[in-house]
Design an enzyme around this catalytic site. Sequence first.
Site, PDB file in Angstrom:
ATOM      1  CB  SER A  12      -0.940   0.005   1.217  1.00 18.73           C
ATOM      2  OG  SER A  12      -0.253  -0.356   2.389  1.00 18.73           O
ATOM      3  CB  VAL A  62       2.304 -10.399   7.306  1.00 25.08           C
ATOM      4  CG1 VAL A  62       2.038  -9.894   5.901  1.00 25.08           C
ATOM      5  CG2 VAL A  62       3.045  -9.365   8.144  1.00 25.08           C
ATOM      6  CG  ASN A  90       7.684  -4.201   1.019  1.00 30.42           C
ATOM      7  OD1 ASN A  90       8.752  -3.588   0.963  1.00 30.42           O
ATOM      8  ND2 ASN A  90       6.543  -3.581   1.319  1.00 30.42           N
ATOM      9  CE1 TYR A 155      12.882  -2.886  10.193  1.00 28.00           C
ATOM     10  CE2 TYR A 155      15.196  -2.276   9.953  1.00 28.00           C
ATOM     11  CZ  TYR A 155      13.938  -2.412   9.409  1.00 28.00           C
ATOM     12  OH  TYR A 155      13.722  -2.084   8.087  1.00 28.00           O
ATOM     13  CB  ALA A 157      17.064  -9.626  16.228  1.00 30.24           C
TER      14      ALA A 157
HETATM   15  P1  NDP Z   1       6.300   1.943   5.062  1.00 30.61           P
HETATM   16  O1  NDP Z   1       6.176   2.212   6.512  1.00 30.61           O
HETATM   17  O2  NDP Z   1       6.283   3.061   4.096  1.00 30.61           O
HETATM   18  O3  NDP Z   1       5.161   0.886   4.622  1.00 30.61           O
HETATM   19  C1  NDP Z   1       4.985  -0.288   5.365  1.00 30.61           C
HETATM   20  C2  NDP Z   1       4.066  -1.214   4.604  1.00 30.61           C
HETATM   21  O4  NDP Z   1       3.968  -2.454   5.332  1.00 30.61           O
HETATM   22  C3  NDP Z   1       2.657  -0.671   4.488  1.00 30.61           C
HETATM   23  O5  NDP Z   1       2.145  -1.063   3.233  1.00 30.61           O
HETATM   24  C4  NDP Z   1       1.909  -1.383   5.612  1.00 30.61           C
HETATM   25  O6  NDP Z   1       0.507  -1.550   5.387  1.00 30.61           O
HETATM   26  C5  NDP Z   1       2.598  -2.736   5.576  1.00 30.61           C
HETATM   27  N1  NDP Z   1       2.468  -3.485   6.814  1.00 30.61           N
HETATM   28  C6  NDP Z   1       2.961  -3.177   8.041  1.00 30.61           C
HETATM   29  N2  NDP Z   1       2.613  -4.113   8.941  1.00 30.61           N
HETATM   30  C7  NDP Z   1       1.875  -5.044   8.271  1.00 30.61           C
HETATM   31  C8  NDP Z   1       1.210  -6.244   8.634  1.00 30.61           C
HETATM   32  N3  NDP Z   1       1.237  -6.689   9.895  1.00 30.61           N
HETATM   33  N4  NDP Z   1       0.523  -6.935   7.684  1.00 30.61           N
HETATM   34  C9  NDP Z   1       0.487  -6.485   6.400  1.00 30.61           C
HETATM   35  N5  NDP Z   1       1.112  -5.361   5.990  1.00 30.61           N
HETATM   36  C10 NDP Z   1       1.783  -4.643   6.921  1.00 30.61           C
HETATM   37  O7  NDP Z   1       7.634   1.070   4.923  1.00 30.61           O
HETATM   38  P2  NDP Z   1       8.775   1.059   3.803  1.00 30.61           P
HETATM   39  O8  NDP Z   1       8.178   1.075   2.466  1.00 30.61           O
HETATM   40  O9  NDP Z   1       9.787   2.046   4.170  1.00 30.61           O
HETATM   41  O10 NDP Z   1       9.405  -0.377   4.103  1.00 30.61           O
HETATM   42  C11 NDP Z   1       9.131  -1.527   3.319  1.00 30.61           C
HETATM   43  C12 NDP Z   1      10.107  -2.620   3.707  1.00 30.61           C
HETATM   44  O11 NDP Z   1      11.446  -2.159   3.491  1.00 30.61           O
HETATM   45  C13 NDP Z   1      10.036  -3.017   5.186  1.00 30.61           C
HETATM   46  O12 NDP Z   1      10.241  -4.402   5.311  1.00 30.61           O
HETATM   47  C14 NDP Z   1      11.202  -2.259   5.797  1.00 30.61           C
HETATM   48  O13 NDP Z   1      11.663  -2.900   6.963  1.00 30.61           O
HETATM   49  C15 NDP Z   1      12.202  -2.324   4.669  1.00 30.61           C
HETATM   50  N6  NDP Z   1      13.230  -1.291   4.724  1.00 30.61           N
HETATM   51  C16 NDP Z   1      12.914   0.046   4.616  1.00 30.61           C
HETATM   52  C17 NDP Z   1      13.908   0.994   4.660  1.00 30.61           C
HETATM   53  C18 NDP Z   1      13.651   2.462   4.516  1.00 30.61           C
HETATM   54  O14 NDP Z   1      14.609   3.239   4.650  1.00 30.61           O
HETATM   55  N7  NDP Z   1      12.446   2.901   4.247  1.00 30.61           N
HETATM   56  C19 NDP Z   1      15.316   0.599   4.847  1.00 30.61           C
HETATM   57  C20 NDP Z   1      15.538  -0.802   4.944  1.00 30.61           C
HETATM   58  C21 NDP Z   1      14.523  -1.709   4.871  1.00 30.61           C
HETATM   59  P3  NDP Z   1      -0.564  -0.373   5.800  1.00 30.61           P
HETATM   60  O15 NDP Z   1      -0.392   0.705   4.769  1.00 30.61           O
HETATM   61  O16 NDP Z   1      -1.893  -1.039   5.735  1.00 30.61           O
HETATM   62  O17 NDP Z   1      -0.176   0.082   7.162  1.00 30.61           O
END
Ligand code: NDP
Length: 244
Positions: A12, A62, A90, A155, A157
């Site tokens: 999303s 998830v 993701n 995180y 871990a």
């Molecule tokens: P955002 O916070 O922008 O988006 C998080 C997304 O994960 C949203 O779509 C959210 O859904 C969804 N989400 C969170 N919890 C759940 C759940 N329990 N079930 C289903 N969906 C869930 O994060 P980013 O785009 O920044 O991060 C994406 C990935 O990249 C993550 O795994 C993050 O750890 C990793 N990452 C990000 C970095 C960064 O600098 N941004 C750096 C390194 C890794 P909803 O919109 O419904 O809340």
Amino acid sequence: MIMKHALVTGGSRGIGRAISIKLVSLGYHVLVNYKSNEEEAKQTLTMIKQAGGSGELMKFDVTIPRQVDEAISKWSEVHKDGYIEVLVNNAGIRKDILLMWMEDHHWRDVIDTNLNGFFYVTRALLKNMLVNKYGRIVNIVSLSGLKGLPGQVNYSAAKAAVIGATKALAQEIGKKNVTVNAVAPGFIRTDMTKDLNENELKSLIPLNRFGLPEEVAEVVCFLASEKASYITGEVISVNGGLYT
Ligand code: NDP
């Protein structure tokens, strides 16, 4: 033409949204998973359509295996002729706090979403990939899981565990032509990093800026493509040179 299906958890917003849109160029019908933010998920779907593709929303948390299994079973019943051949794990959260002050919920929530979520969703989709002898799994990990970052013991871990799982699973299922890889972003401009001071932090980064979600999506989509046919168990950093 047979429709090919890909699922992006946390599609999303942020990196997941960019991946969902980019998967259109590989010819995928994209299943956009989200937890609660329906408006943003719908916006991703609109952007997929603007890019000339198709998709649908798939809401589940998830961290709740029953929800994951129900959503996937329901989808599979309707799509008996197809299967989800690309999975991008993701969905992720961070809850940063020094270990000394860390409460159970800081630890559990981060492990549940980033690590257990990977397990529940991958388990639900794996059988069909193996039966069909084709699949691509890409796990979004983090610099934090490679290097460890202070304030992120939970995180780091979780992400390090997913890196280990990526390498182990790649060995389990390689013979069935299913690959498993991980992408480790550094600082990327999304909601997750909006409270960080880019101007201060960018001096640490050789490329002198935060990355864009689209720059992560490029690598993810390469690994999700047929072109990455001989790469498995690998972790690729997309971090502007911050840590290599
Ligand atoms: P955002 O916070 O922008 O988006 C998080 C997304 O994960 C949203 O779509 C959210 O859904 C969804 N989400 C969170 N919890 C759940 C759940 N329990 N079930 C289903 N969906 C869930 O994060 P980013 O785009 O920044 O991060 C994406 C990935 O990249 C993550 O795994 C993050 O750890 C990793 N990452 C990000 C970095 C960064 O600098 N941004 C750096 C390194 C890794 P909803 O919109 O419904 O809340």
